[in-house]
Design a protein around this motif. Structure first.
Motif, mmCIF file in Angstrom:
data_model
loop_
_atom_site.group_PDB
_atom_site.id
_atom_site.type_symbol
_atom_site.label_atom_id
_atom_site.label_comp_id
_atom_site.label_asym_id
_atom_site.label_seq_id
_atom_site.Cartn_x
_atom_site.Cartn_y
_atom_site.Cartn_z
ATOM 1 N N ASP A 1 0.846 -1.188 0.000
ATOM 2 C CA ASP A 1 0.000 0.000 0.000
ATOM 3 C C ASP A 1 0.882 1.237 0.000
ATOM 4 O OD1 ASP A 1 -2.284 1.574 0.025
ATOM 5 O OD2 ASP A 1 -3.243 0.392 1.608
ATOM 6 N N LYS A 2 0.275 2.353 -0.345
ATOM 7 C CA LYS A 2 0.985 3.635 -0.425
ATOM 8 C C LYS A 2 0.014 4.755 -0.142
ATOM 9 C CE LYS A 2 1.618 7.487 -2.900
ATOM 10 N NZ LYS A 2 0.487 8.396 -3.263
ATOM 11 N N HIS A 3 0.522 5.811 0.473
ATOM 12 C CA HIS A 3 -0.326 6.984 0.708
ATOM 13 C C HIS A 3 0.543 8.229 0.681
ATOM 14 C CE1 HIS A 3 -3.874 9.122 2.189
ATOM 15 N NE2 HIS A 3 -3.011 9.900 2.817
ATOM 16 N N SER A 4 0.007 9.300 0.098
ATOM 17 C CA SER A 4 0.650 10.604 0.175
ATOM 18 C C SER A 4 -0.197 11.495 1.065
ATOM 19 C CB SER A 4 0.789 11.243 -1.207
ATOM 20 O OG SER A 4 1.309 12.562 -1.078
ATOM 21 N N ILE A 5 0.458 12.281 1.924
ATOM 22 C CA ILE A 5 -0.300 13.139 2.829
ATOM 23 C C ILE A 5 -0.871 14.346 2.096
ATOM 24 C CG2 ILE A 5 1.099 12.403 4.768
ATOM 25 C CD1 ILE A 5 2.273 15.288 4.739
ATOM 26 N N GLY A 6 -0.483 14.556 0.843
ATOM 27 C CA GLY A 6 -1.092 15.607 0.034
ATOM 28 C C GLY A 6 -0.433 16.963 0.235
ATOM 29 N N GLY A 7 -1.104 17.987 -0.296
ATOM 30 C CA GLY A 7 -0.591 19.343 -0.180
ATOM 31 C C GLY A 7 0.226 19.796 -1.368
ATOM 32 N N VAL A 8 0.454 18.890 -2.344
ATOM 33 C CA VAL A 8 1.229 19.234 -3.535
ATOM 34 C C VAL A 8 0.324 19.099 -4.756
ATOM 35 C CG1 VAL A 8 3.228 18.671 -4.955
ATOM 36 C CG2 VAL A 8 3.367 18.471 -2.468
ATOM 37 N N ALA A 9 0.290 20.134 -5.559
ATOM 38 C CA ALA A 9 -0.582 20.128 -6.729
ATOM 39 C C ALA A 9 -0.141 19.075 -7.744
ATOM 40 C CB ALA A 9 -0.575 21.507 -7.384
ATOM 41 N N GLY A 10 -1.102 18.354 -8.312
ATOM 42 C CA GLY A 10 -0.816 17.397 -9.378
ATOM 43 C C GLY A 10 -0.057 16.162 -8.947
ATOM 44 N N THR B 1 4.035 0.540 13.815
ATOM 45 C CA THR B 1 4.559 -0.572 14.615
ATOM 46 C C THR B 1 3.532 -1.008 15.656
ATOM 47 O OG1 THR B 1 6.837 0.174 14.309
ATOM 48 C CG2 THR B 1 6.409 -1.273 16.181
ATOM 49 N N HIS B 2 2.880 -0.045 16.282
ATOM 50 C CA HIS B 2 1.856 -0.346 17.288
ATOM 51 C C HIS B 2 0.716 -1.159 16.676
ATOM 52 C CE1 HIS B 2 -0.605 0.285 20.874
ATOM 53 N NE2 HIS B 2 -1.591 0.687 20.083
ATOM 54 N N LEU B 3 0.411 -0.887 15.400
ATOM 55 C CA LEU B 3 -0.685 -1.581 14.716
ATOM 56 C C LEU B 3 -0.225 -2.832 13.976
ATOM 57 C CD1 LEU B 3 -2.465 1.526 13.129
ATOM 58 C CD2 LEU B 3 -3.241 0.234 15.114
ATOM 59 N N GLU B 4 1.073 -3.134 14.037
ATOM 60 C CA GLU B 4 1.682 -4.255 13.318
ATOM 61 C C GLU B 4 1.571 -4.075 11.806
ATOM 62 O OE1 GLU B 4 -0.125 -7.774 14.935
ATOM 63 O OE2 GLU B 4 1.147 -7.738 16.712
ATOM 64 N N VAL B 5 1.749 -2.828 11.364
ATOM 65 C CA VAL B 5 1.843 -2.501 9.944
ATOM 66 C C VAL B 5 3.248 -1.973 9.694
ATOM 67 C CG1 VAL B 5 0.943 -1.060 8.069
ATOM 68 C CG2 VAL B 5 -0.620 -1.944 9.813
ATOM 69 N N ASP B 6 3.956 -2.553 8.720
ATOM 70 C CA ASP B 6 5.338 -2.179 8.431
ATOM 71 C C ASP B 6 5.344 -0.910 7.571
ATOM 72 O OD1 ASP B 6 8.030 -2.065 7.993
ATOM 73 O OD2 ASP B 6 8.250 -4.145 7.351
ATOM 74 N N VAL B 7 5.680 0.222 8.189
ATOM 75 C CA VAL B 7 5.604 1.517 7.519
ATOM 76 C C VAL B 7 6.999 2.059 7.247
ATOM 77 C CG1 VAL B 7 4.868 3.928 7.752
ATOM 78 C CG2 VAL B 7 3.387 2.082 8.579
ATOM 79 N N THR B 8 7.214 2.534 6.033
ATOM 80 C CA THR B 8 8.406 3.314 5.712
ATOM 81 C C THR B 8 7.954 4.597 5.037
ATOM 82 O OG1 THR B 8 10.606 3.243 4.693
ATOM 83 C CG2 THR B 8 8.797 2.322 3.402
ATOM 84 N N CYS B 9 8.759 5.652 5.167
ATOM 85 C CA CYS B 9 8.328 6.965 4.682
ATOM 86 C C CYS B 9 9.327 7.526 3.678
ATOM 87 C CB CYS B 9 8.176 7.943 5.843
ATOM 88 S SG CYS B 9 6.857 7.500 6.997
ATOM 89 N N ALA B 10 8.805 8.152 2.655
ATOM 90 C CA ALA B 10 9.619 8.887 1.683
ATOM 91 C C ALA B 10 9.389 10.375 1.925
ATOM 92 C CB ALA B 10 9.207 8.516 0.262
ATOM 93 N N ILE B 11 10.439 11.086 2.294
ATOM 94 C CA ILE B 11 10.339 12.530 2.484
ATOM 95 C C ILE B 11 10.753 13.183 1.176
ATOM 96 C CG2 ILE B 11 11.214 14.512 3.777
ATOM 97 C CD1 ILE B 11 11.580 12.648 6.166
ATOM 98 N N THR B 12 9.809 13.834 0.527
ATOM 99 C CA THR B 12 10.024 14.339 -0.829
ATOM 100 C C THR B 12 9.853 15.856 -0.872
ATOM 101 O OG1 THR B 12 7.687 13.969 -1.392
ATOM 102 C CG2 THR B 12 9.232 12.177 -1.866
ATOM 103 N N HIS B 13 10.444 16.477 -1.886
ATOM 104 C CA HIS B 13 10.307 17.924 -2.049
ATOM 105 C C HIS B 13 8.889 18.258 -2.509
ATOM 106 C CE1 HIS B 13 14.476 18.967 -1.325
ATOM 107 N NE2 HIS B 13 14.848 17.974 -2.106
ATOM 108 N N GLY B 14 8.289 19.215 -1.811
ATOM 109 C CA GLY B 14 6.923 19.595 -2.126
ATOM 110 C C GLY B 14 6.764 21.049 -2.501
#
Length: 492
Positions: free
Chosen positions: A158-167, A303-316
């Protein structure tokens, strides 16, 4: 008080009870008070709305959630739910316990809070924030009140973006790449909160996005993935109610954001998730420090929910694609899958897809999958499985016919392209409700510009909304142009 129940339709999902002013005065009921309604041996609760015209004295109007109530009913005053006390506590900046958050979530789910009280909750969280412990408890509570999917696979991507960037509509491209690589990726997405288009809004340009759980399972079995609206299948349904309250305020506080995202991921049965956190001037997260803190909190709650999460910090700081708005972003997505489209959108999609493939332990190249046409083939299969036209091409997607192009009034260099202002303009033009409304961005930061060059084009579906967007554009400067000398000073 004995009253005759009658059904009314005033376009609300809230359990409102319409009392004639005469009856309300006799009962001592004020607007937003609760009343207890006893009927056929059962008891339900409604929120009072007083009226002089919609119902006559001696009758009580039941809105859509209470349409099952019929005949003579006994109406008495009822107290506010316990969760209202906890909302007030949060307004006073007091940390909430797990059971208090569970009560708030349950009452939101069961429509026990009025719109005012729900807005107060959103305002309290926005103003005072949530601690890490509160965020963990809130995420668990939001997950528990809805349905949960299980796929029987050790790895569900799965993947999710927190948003705030046009397009920034990379998700359909990533899902196409990852599922073509053999992974299961049942992507459930929200509609837009503060942006002109969420992934569900963009996908609705191509196909249906609202399905039952059985239908989603069938689509995923056929294609390895899906791109659907999560609110249609009761996954963390409280999230959609909270988003409804956040929308008018255009707020998305960090703790609530984490709970929103990860409750959906946990409910969807995801095991490995990449979170895209864009940062920079005009983005939701404006500093690298804040982006890292948010990433750490996402990982801790995961981790608390037993979901393996990694984050990409990208230029916005820059828009990703050229289009802003459902149809214009859909056109960019399809163009990238076809082997063309905005280079920035292609590069970010490839980077995040590679990151997700590696996170899931799959040795494959997103670039190879994209360039071979396998991603496009998988996307068209998903679109067909979701009831859309699999042979649609990017050139077939036309934006709103009402348009105007804003041009540069000076020569120089583009020193800033403001995501927030672009999103505000696209929303003023009608996006996301008007799917063909939005913007096309013609310039990026550091581009050289001559007087009269096009900066961006506004598209709308009606002349009135185009005029509204034009009036806003006169007050904004979403593409900032400075002389070469001034640009050098600005960079310093």
């Amino acid at each position: 008080m004995k009253l005759e129940a009658t059904t009314v339709d005033i376009g609300t999902s809230r359990p409102l009870v319409l009392l004639n002013t005469i009856d309300a005065a006799e009962l001592g009921a004020h607007p937003i008070d609760r009343v207890r309604i006893e009927h056929a041996g059962q008891t339900t609760t409604g929120i009072v709305k007083r009226t002089d015209e919609l119902v006559e004295a001696g009758t009580v109007g039941m809105t859509e959630p209470l349409h099952h109530v019929r005949g003579t009913v006994d109406v008495t005053l009822a107290g506010a739910p316990q969760s209202v006390r906890y909302v007030r506590k949060k307004l006073d900046d007091i940390e909430l316990e797990a059971h208090e958050l569970e009560t708030i979530v349950r009452d939101i789910h069961e429509n026990r809070l009025s719109d005012v009280e729900l807005s107060a909750y959103v305002s309290a969280v926005y103003t005072n924030g949530l601690s890490l412990e509160e965020t963990k408890h809130l995420t668990e509570a939001m997950t528990d009140v809805g349905k949960q999917l299980s796929w029987g696979h050790p790895v569900v991507a799965d993947k999710h973006s927190i948003g705030g960037v046009a397009g920034n509509c990379v998700t359909p491209i990533i899902v196409s790449v990852v599922t073509a690589a053999g992974l299961t990726m049942p992507k459930t997405s929200s509609r837009a909160v503060t942006s002109p288009a969420g992934t569900a809004d963009v996908m609705e340009v191509f196909c249906d996005v609202e399905f039952s759980i059985d239908e989603i399972e069938s689509i995923v079995t056929e294609t390895n993935g899906c791109l659907v609206w999560g609110g249609g299948v009761d996954l963390s349904p409280v999230d959609d109610e909270i988003i409804r309250a956040e929308n008018p305020l255009s707020v998305d506080p960090a703790g609530q954001l984490i709970a929103s995202v990860l409750s959906k991921k946990r409910s969807a049965g995801s095991t490995h998730v990449v979170i895209d956190i864009p940062y920079g001037e005009g983005a939701k997260v404006e500093s690298l420090v804040a982006a890292r803190e948010l990433a750490d909190d996402f990982k801790r709650v995961g981790t608390h929910l037993e979901v393996d999460v990694t984050c990409a910090i990208t230029h916005g700081t820059d828009p990703i694609g050229r289009g802003v708005g459902p149809t214009l972003e859909a056109r960019d997505v399809l163009a990238v899958l076809e082997g063309d489209g905005p280079e920035s959108l292609r590069l970010k999609s490839v980077r995040l897809a590679d990151m997700l493939l590696e996170h899931c332990g799959v040795d494959a190249s997103a670039t190879d999958i994209l360039e071979s046409g396998r991603a496009l083939e998988r996307f068209t299969r998903i679109v067909a499985a979701q009831g859309g036209d699999p042979v649609v091409e990017s050139d077939d997607l036309e934006p709103g016919a009402e348009s105007t192009t804003i041009r540069a009034d000076r020569a120089g260099v583009a020193t800033r392209v403001d995501n927030r202002q672009l999103c505000d303009l696209a929303r003023r033009a009608g996006a996301p409700l008007d799917s063909r409304a939005g913007l096309v961005i013609h310039r990026r930061v550091t581009d050289s510009i001559e007087t009269g060059d096009p900066l961006y084009t506004i598209h709308a579906e009606t002349p009135a909304k185009l005029a509204e967007a034009e009036r806003l554009a006169e007050r904004l400067e979403p593409v900032r142009v400075r002389s070469t000398a001034d640009a050098l000073v600005e960079r310093r």
